[in-house]
Design a protein around this motif. Structure first.
Motif, PDB file in Angstrom:
ATOM      1  N   PHE A  28       0.830  -1.218   0.084  1.00 13.00           N
ATOM      2  CA  PHE A  28      -0.182  -0.038   0.074  1.00 13.00           C
ATOM      3  C   PHE A  28       0.788   1.259   0.013  1.00 13.00           C
ATOM      4  CE2 PHE A  28      -2.182   3.372   2.333  1.00 13.00           C
ATOM      5  CZ  PHE A  28      -3.244   3.721   1.426  1.00 13.00           C
ATOM      6  N   TRP A  29       1.942   1.320   0.839  1.00 10.59           N
ATOM      7  CA  TRP A  29       2.666   2.359   0.897  1.00 10.59           C
ATOM      8  C   TRP A  29       3.379   2.661  -0.528  1.00 10.59           C
ATOM      9  CZ3 TRP A  29       8.244   2.711  -0.122  1.00 10.59           C
ATOM     10  CH2 TRP A  29       8.867   3.960   0.230  1.00 10.59           C
ATOM     11  N   TYR A  30       3.958   1.627  -1.257  1.00  7.35           N
ATOM     12  CA  TYR A  30       4.257   1.681  -2.528  1.00  7.35           C
ATOM     13  C   TYR A  30       3.385   2.089  -3.726  1.00  7.35           C
ATOM     14  CZ  TYR A  30       7.621   0.540  -6.495  1.00  7.35           C
ATOM     15  OH  TYR A  30       8.360   0.681  -7.667  1.00  7.35           O
ATOM     16  N   THR A  31       2.358   1.388  -3.704  1.00  8.32           N
ATOM     17  CA  THR A  31       1.206   1.785  -4.644  1.00  8.32           C
ATOM     18  C   THR A  31       0.366   2.696  -4.326  1.00  8.32           C
ATOM     19  OG1 THR A  31       0.072  -0.055  -4.029  1.00  8.32           O
ATOM     20  CG2 THR A  31       1.630  -0.730  -5.611  1.00  8.32           C
ATOM     21  N   GLN A  32      -0.128   2.999  -3.078  1.00  5.61           N
ATOM     22  CA  GLN A  32      -1.193   3.819  -2.738  1.00  5.61           C
ATOM     23  C   GLN A  32      -2.545   3.000  -3.166  1.00  5.61           C
ATOM     24  OE1 GLN A  32      -0.955   6.644  -0.512  1.00  5.61           O
ATOM     25  NE2 GLN A  32       1.230   5.585  -0.444  1.00  5.61           N
ATOM     26  N   SER A  33      -2.614   1.759  -3.156  1.00  6.01           N
ATOM     27  CA  SER A  33      -3.811   1.068  -3.494  1.00  6.01           C
ATOM     28  C   SER A  33      -4.185  -0.012  -2.748  1.00  6.01           C
ATOM     29  CB  SER A  33      -3.465   0.501  -4.876  1.00  6.01           C
ATOM     30  OG  SER A  33      -4.548  -0.249  -5.384  1.00  6.01           O
ATOM     31  N   PHE A  34      -5.121   0.282  -2.016  1.00  7.11           N
ATOM     32  CA  PHE A  34      -5.684  -0.439  -1.164  1.00  7.11           C
ATOM     33  C   PHE A  34      -6.113  -1.992  -1.944  1.00  7.11           C
ATOM     34  CE2 PHE A  34      -6.920   2.745   1.855  1.00  7.11           C
ATOM     35  CZ  PHE A  34      -6.554   2.426   2.705  1.00  7.11           C
ATOM     36  N   ALA A  37      -2.847  -3.738  -2.366  1.00 12.92           N
ATOM     37  CA  ALA A  37      -2.338  -4.315  -1.294  1.00 12.92           C
ATOM     38  C   ALA A  37      -3.033  -5.696  -0.760  1.00 12.92           C
ATOM     39  CB  ALA A  37      -2.217  -3.106  -0.275  1.00 12.92           C
TER      40      ALA A  37
END
Length: 239
Positions: A28-34, A37
């Motif tokens: 999530f930190w890397y992609t900002q996608s729930f 993740a």
């Protein structure tokens, strides 16, 4: 009222949970996608579960091949006989001491000039300190080089500490299983065959004094009093 003791969780489950959470947060930190993740964490969780199931299956197969369940149902006499066959198949010369008084050793085994005294403990719980004391004392009587205690269970902490201080080798359940499985399969004595062919040591009923014999019930084999039905005393074979 005193505080209730907090129950300990399963450390393996807690570790796996932490791994999945770490993967989720990292993705999530890397992609900002729930969504990404969650998918990645789900894949990791699936891999972990599949690996756990595989390991569990291998463990069950290993226990079956070792015959440890039959060993658990032996009495002390049968266990000594089985260990004698096991050591003979490993090239040891074996003497059983019970007929002459064991003096702290159930077996005396020899190979390549080394004499070893062995205490055999077929138990339903961890073996205590007295077994180590008896094995250590037997070294002098039999002029042995070392002493072993072999059990189908584990050992108490005092027993482990005393054994370490006196160089007594402790062979626990896991080590016994490995000892059996590492041998040539054709040379392994059958625990089931030993249990069925070697008569159990005669045991008296603690209620009426009559002889106890092996019986079979819906939950497997157990010891029952020959005075049945007047005496209904029974005893588990693994106790």
């Amino acid at each position: 009222m005193g505080k209730r003791r907090r129950e300990k969780g399963d450390p393996i489950a807690e570790l796996l949970g932490a791994v999945v959470l770490f993967v989720f947060l990292g993705v999530f930190w890397y992609t900002q996608s729930f969504e990404m993740a969650g998918i990645t964490a789900g894949i990791v969780l699936g891999i972990i579960i599949s690996f756990s199931i595989y390991r569990s299956g291998k463990r069950v197969e290993k226990l079956k091949r070792s015959g440890i369940s039959d060993i658990d149902q032996m009495d002390g006499r049968q266990f000594e006989h089985y260990l004698g066959l096991l050591f003979k198949s490993q090239g040891y010369k074996v003497d059983v001491t019970r007929s002459t008084g064991d003096f702290g050793a159930d077996l005396v085994i020899q190979k390549e000039g080394k004499r070893i005294v062995v205490q055999a403990k077929r138990h339903s719980k961890n073996v205590g300190i007295s077994a180590v004391q008896e094995a250590q004392a037997a070294i002098a009587h039999y002029k042995a080089h070392e002493a072993w205690v072999v059990s189908n269970r584990g050992y108490t902490e005092p027993a482990v500490k005393l054994a370490a201080a006196n160089s007594v080798r402790l062979v626990d359940r896991e080590a016994l299983i490995e000892m059996i499985l590492q041998m040539n399969p054709d040379a392994i004595p059958s625990a089931e065959q030993v249990r069925r062919e070697v008569p159990r040591a005669k045991e008296k009923c603690k209620v009426c004094g009559k002889e106890m014999v092996v019986r079979r019930g819906s939950k497997g084999e157990f010891l029952g009093c020959t005075g049945y039905p007047e005496c209904r005393n029974t005893k588990s074979l693994t106790s």
